[in-house]
Design a protein around this motif. Structure first.
Motif, PDB file in Angstrom:
ATOM      1  N   VAL A 160       7.710  -7.408  -7.493  1.00 51.61           N
ATOM      2  CA  VAL A 160       7.617  -5.949  -7.368  1.00 51.61           C
ATOM      3  C   VAL A 160       8.915  -5.417  -6.783  1.00 51.61           C
ATOM      4  O   VAL A 160       9.422  -5.951  -5.787  1.00 51.61           O
ATOM      5  CB  VAL A 160       6.436  -5.545  -6.456  1.00 51.61           C
ATOM      6  CG1 VAL A 160       6.270  -4.023  -6.442  1.00 51.61           C
ATOM      7  CG2 VAL A 160       5.142  -6.226  -6.886  1.00 51.61           C
ATOM      8  N   LEU A 161       9.435  -4.375  -7.400  1.00 49.16           N
ATOM      9  CA  LEU A 161      10.610  -3.689  -6.868  1.00 49.16           C
ATOM     10  C   LEU A 161      10.161  -2.369  -6.269  1.00 49.16           C
ATOM     11  O   LEU A 161       9.558  -1.535  -6.956  1.00 49.16           O
ATOM     12  CB  LEU A 161      11.634  -3.450  -7.986  1.00 49.16           C
ATOM     13  CG  LEU A 161      12.896  -2.668  -7.617  1.00 49.16           C
ATOM     14  CD1 LEU A 161      13.605  -3.285  -6.420  1.00 49.16           C
ATOM     15  CD2 LEU A 161      13.833  -2.584  -8.816  1.00 49.16           C
ATOM     16  N   LEU A 162      10.427  -2.192  -4.980  1.00 51.48           N
ATOM     17  CA  LEU A 162      10.045  -0.980  -4.259  1.00 51.48           C
ATOM     18  C   LEU A 162      11.286  -0.124  -4.036  1.00 51.48           C
ATOM     19  O   LEU A 162      12.248  -0.561  -3.407  1.00 51.48           O
ATOM     20  CB  LEU A 162       9.386  -1.345  -2.929  1.00 51.48           C
ATOM     21  CG  LEU A 162       8.057  -2.098  -3.081  1.00 51.48           C
ATOM     22  CD1 LEU A 162       7.629  -2.719  -1.763  1.00 51.48           C
ATOM     23  CD2 LEU A 162       6.964  -1.163  -3.610  1.00 51.48           C
ATOM     24  N   LEU A 163      11.246   1.093  -4.595  1.00 50.18           N
ATOM     25  CA  LEU A 163      12.397   1.991  -4.598  1.00 50.18           C
ATOM     26  C   LEU A 163      12.159   3.196  -3.712  1.00 50.18           C
ATOM     27  O   LEU A 163      11.013   3.641  -3.525  1.00 50.18           O
ATOM     28  CB  LEU A 163      12.681   2.450  -6.026  1.00 50.18           C
ATOM     29  CG  LEU A 163      12.950   1.346  -7.054  1.00 50.18           C
ATOM     30  CD1 LEU A 163      12.983   1.927  -8.460  1.00 50.18           C
ATOM     31  CD2 LEU A 163      14.263   0.636  -6.739  1.00 50.18           C
TER      32      LEU A 163
ATOM     33  N   ALA B 277       4.193   0.877   1.933  1.00 49.34           N
ATOM     34  CA  ALA B 277       5.244   1.411   1.068  1.00 49.34           C
ATOM     35  C   ALA B 277       5.007   2.876   0.764  1.00 49.34           C
ATOM     36  O   ALA B 277       5.386   3.365  -0.313  1.00 49.34           O
ATOM     37  CB  ALA B 277       5.314   0.595  -0.216  1.00 49.34           C
ATOM     38  N   SER B 278       4.420   3.584   1.703  1.00 44.77           N
ATOM     39  CA  SER B 278       4.151   5.013   1.503  1.00 44.77           C
ATOM     40  C   SER B 278       5.447   5.752   1.224  1.00 44.77           C
ATOM     41  O   SER B 278       6.463   5.552   1.901  1.00 44.77           O
ATOM     42  CB  SER B 278       3.486   5.600   2.752  1.00 44.77           C
ATOM     43  OG  SER B 278       2.260   4.955   3.013  1.00 44.77           O
ATOM     44  N   GLY B 279       5.420   6.614   0.208  1.00 44.98           N
ATOM     45  CA  GLY B 279       6.601   7.374  -0.173  1.00 44.98           C
ATOM     46  C   GLY B 279       7.554   6.618  -1.078  1.00 44.98           C
ATOM     47  O   GLY B 279       8.560   7.176  -1.528  1.00 44.98           O
TER      48      GLY B 279
ATOM     49  N   THR C 283       0.821  -1.212   0.000  1.00 40.21           N
ATOM     50  CA  THR C 283       0.000   0.000   0.000  1.00 40.21           C
ATOM     51  C   THR C 283       0.856   1.264   0.000  1.00 40.21           C
ATOM     52  O   THR C 283       1.951   1.294   0.547  1.00 40.21           O
ATOM     53  CB  THR C 283      -0.911   0.027   1.248  1.00 40.21           C
ATOM     54  OG1 THR C 283      -0.089   0.082   2.432  1.00 40.21           O
ATOM     55  CG2 THR C 283      -1.785  -1.218   1.312  1.00 40.21           C
ATOM     56  N   GLY C 284       0.327   2.307  -0.636  1.00 38.03           N
ATOM     57  CA  GLY C 284       0.879   3.656  -0.519  1.00 38.03           C
ATOM     58  C   GLY C 284       1.918   4.038  -1.534  1.00 38.03           C
ATOM     59  O   GLY C 284       2.264   5.229  -1.655  1.00 38.03           O
TER      60      GLY C 284
END
Length: 670
Positions: free
Chosen positions: A630-633, A305-307, A260-261
């Motif tokens: 998913v890659l979260l950066l 994963a906000s921001g 989320t986010g």
């Protein structure tokens, strides 16, 4: 499996091997068959002579790698009862490109080391032994006998490298009813090896990597026919050991995961979605879009994963998954799928099966592989060789049955065999990638059926012209002349367009050979490497005339990329190893330097890569039905492509990984 009877006894006599399967005493002589990529390329013989209270081991090690001899002569002396080292000398080569002239002498409480022309005296950290890398094999046998006789210390130091080594029990192998005891060895090389001893502590087989980080195996001569079994057992043993090292980095996949986010950039080219939700159920994306439009199931595990910025997990389209340690590296770097384009058959088949298991899969990305086929010749590599159309078809069928979606052609394949490979692969729903073999051109390879080409230089030759010397031959001291708009360039482009050919440039790899400033200024990841990798991969900058040639070559590389991209030729991003975990990001940065937009560069490592591998229905975008990769950066990659390096979390098939523990598990600095 071979029958232990007269044939082993004859082998014993002919090879002067003082060992049979059920020997009661450690052998004092023997011979090992040496392999690269499962292909027998040499032999090591050794003998042990006792004099007074010491013994001396002498080893003669020699293999021929792609036409180059790699010899190593070793002498080791130790006290007979304690096996405490007295002296060691190794002279020759550890690989085609690395000379070795090492000496170690023990004097009382100190050890004098002469290595690379430098002398130092150290006080050894106890417990300690002498072993100098993967070769010679007889010294690994000595190390194991010493370790077992000294109570199996949890860790010990080996000189001259001053490396810390850990040995643990691993999968046993049974040959003709006799149990061979397996062990993993961590720290002697970068990563792990696996080896097997018989009841008398004779080393029977070693599965390792050589000084070029390519597959290396050594098998005691009577056991040569068991090579495939040792390779498969080694993969499983190394994966099991690695799982323990990297366990803290992984959160087991939840039945339902809601990310989320994050700002969603799904790689389709659609506008970014702020404050998004990505729902993953049993490893598959079920929904991705604005939070306001999606309902989060009450039983979902939440990942805030906000921001952050969410993009598809990356593909490395030119992998050589030589060691299981690559798994944590790929995931730490945000790579959730790799295409291996050239490996040992038994290694890659076993690894593919282990990574693809539904329950408790091994630590690593999703694996696709192109089965490599080479021809016989002076520079051929590996054991999967075909010189006739009939041999080619047999290998294509074998790779298809093992799960390969592609075939890779290597450098010594004959033109008529290239046609046979392509026809056989296409008939079975597979595609063909690879090198352009010696004596052929890129246009000929494509016209013969190759769907993809590995490495940009095969195309660059159409955009440049060598300066000729007085003898009419190319003058290698002068930079080639660029002919970006010449007839040869137009011929290549029109051929690639007609056949929808995909290029795998691997330009970040070539940049490491063409650097004219310190490599860490181009690729900062080099400073994060373990010592063994740093020593091997940190190439010094070119100077003087060599620098001018390197700069000209690099300019031609970028200009060729730019022209091919302008002509609509698709690229897929791959590394050919280079700087592990980092060079894929550098590949994307170079694409942007050559004129691609950040989105186009990302697509080379996501949807275009998946499409080229025949997996676009499974991967490449963040859409329902695709794998939950998913890659979260921490920053926006579409604003600056360098931000792909800023990995916060990697999600692979719904399992969440934190980068730092993954890097640490294989000896990298986070």
């Amino acid at each position: 499996m071979p029958t232990v009877s007269r044939r082993l006894f004859l082998a014993f006599l002919l090879a002067c091997v003082a060992l049979a399967c059920h020997a009661e005493e450690p052998a004092t002589s023997g011979a090992f068959v040496l392999h690269k990529m499962a292909n027998a390329i040499g032999r090591e013989t050794y003998s042990i002579q006792t004099s007074g209270d010491t013994y001396t081991l002498t080893s003669h090690f020699l293999f021929t790698d792609r036409g180059t001899k790699v010899p190593l002569e070793t002498t080791f002396t130790a006290h007979t009862k304690s096996m405490s080292p007295v002296s060691y000398a190794a002279k020759g080569q550890a690989s085609r490109l690395s000379a070795m002239d090492d000496k170690v002498n023990v004097g009382g409480p100190s050890v004098t080391i002469i290595r690379s022309g430098k002398t130092e005296t150290v006080s050894p950290t106890r417990p300690w032994f002498i072993t100098d890398g993967y070769s010679p094999v007889a010294m690994q046998e000595q190390m194991m006998r010493w370790w077992l006789s000294h109570g199996k210390p949890a860790q010990f130091t080996v000189y001259p490298a001053k490396a810390s080594v850990h040995i643990a029990p691993a999968e046993n192998v049974t040959v003709d009813g006799a149990t061979l005891h397996g062990y993993t060895v961590n720290g002697l090389i970068w990563g792990q090896e696996c080896l097997w001893l018989d009841a008398a502590q004779n080393l029977i087989a070693l599965v390792s990597t050589d000084a070029e980080f390519d597959h290396f195996e050594a098998v005691r001569e009577p056991y040569q026919s068991n090579l495939a079994g040792f390779i498969g057992a080694g993969v499983r043993a190394d994966l099991a050991a690695l799982a323990q090292l990297s366990a803290s980095a992984r959160t087991s996949p939840a039945h339902r995961l809601a990310i989320t986010g994050a700002t969603l950039e799904d790689s389709t080219g659609a506008p970014a979605v702020k404050d998004s939700v990505i729902l993953i159920e049993d490893g598959i994306i079920t929904a991705a879009g604005p939070r306001s439009q999606l309902r989060i199931p009450s039983d979902a595990t939440l990942l805030d994963a906000s921001g952050k910025y969410a993009i598809p997990g990356l593909w490395d389209m030119h992998a050589h998954y030589e060691q299981v340690e690559w798994g944590p590296i790929y995931l730490a770097a945000g790579v959730t799928t790799v295409r291996d384009v050239g490996n040992e058959f038994d290694f890659i088949r076993t690894l593919h099966d282990e990574l693809d298991r539904k329950q408790n899969p091994a630590i690593g990305p999703h694996l696709e592989f192109a089965g490599v086929i080479d021809g016989r010749g002076a520079i051929s590599m590996g054991a999967t060789l075909a010189d006739t159309p009939e041999e080619a078809v047999q290998w294509v069928e074998k790779y298809k049955a093992a799960g390969a979606r592609q075939i890779k052609i290597y450098s010594s394949v004959k033109p008529e065999v290239v046609k046979a490979i392509c026809a056989a692969a296409h008939a079975r729903g597979m595609t063909v990638t690879g090198h352009i073999p010696e004596g052929m051109t890129a246009i000929e390879g494509v016209n013969d059926g190759m769907d993809q080409i590995n490495h940009l230089p095969y195309a660059m030759s159409y955009f440049t012209r060598a300066v000729l010397g007085p003898d009419g031959k190319p003058d290698r001291t002068k930079p080639a002349i660029e002919e970006l708009d010449g007839p040869r360039a137009h011929d290549l482009i029109s051929t690639l367009q007609l056949h929808h050919t995909v290029l795998d440039p691997t330009v970040a790899l070539f940049e490491t050979f063409l650097n004219t400033k310190p490599l860490n200024q181009i690729e900062p990841g080099v400073d994060h490497l373990p010592a063994q990798l740093h020593e091997a991969l940190d190439s010094p900058p070119a100077t003087g005339d060599h620098a001018a040639l390197a700069d000209a070559r690099w300019k031609a590389t970028l200009d060729t990329l730019r022209n091919l991209h302008a002509a609509g030729i698709p690229f897929v991003a791959g590394t050919d190893q280079a700087i592990p975990g980092y060079s894929l990001h550098r590949e994307l940065e170079v694409y942007v330097e050559a004129g691609l937009t950040p989105l186009e560069a990302l697509q080379a490592a996501t949807i275009i890569a998946a499409r080229a591998a025949g997996a676009e229905k499974e991967s490449g975008t963040l859409e329902p039905g695709k794998r939950g990769d998913v890659l979260l950066l921490n920053a926006d990659p579409l604003a600056d492509i360098h931000n792909t390096r800023k990995v916060w979390r990697t999600v692979a098939a719904g399992a969440v990984y934190e980068p730092a523990p993954l890097w640490k598990s294989v000896g990298f600095l986070p």
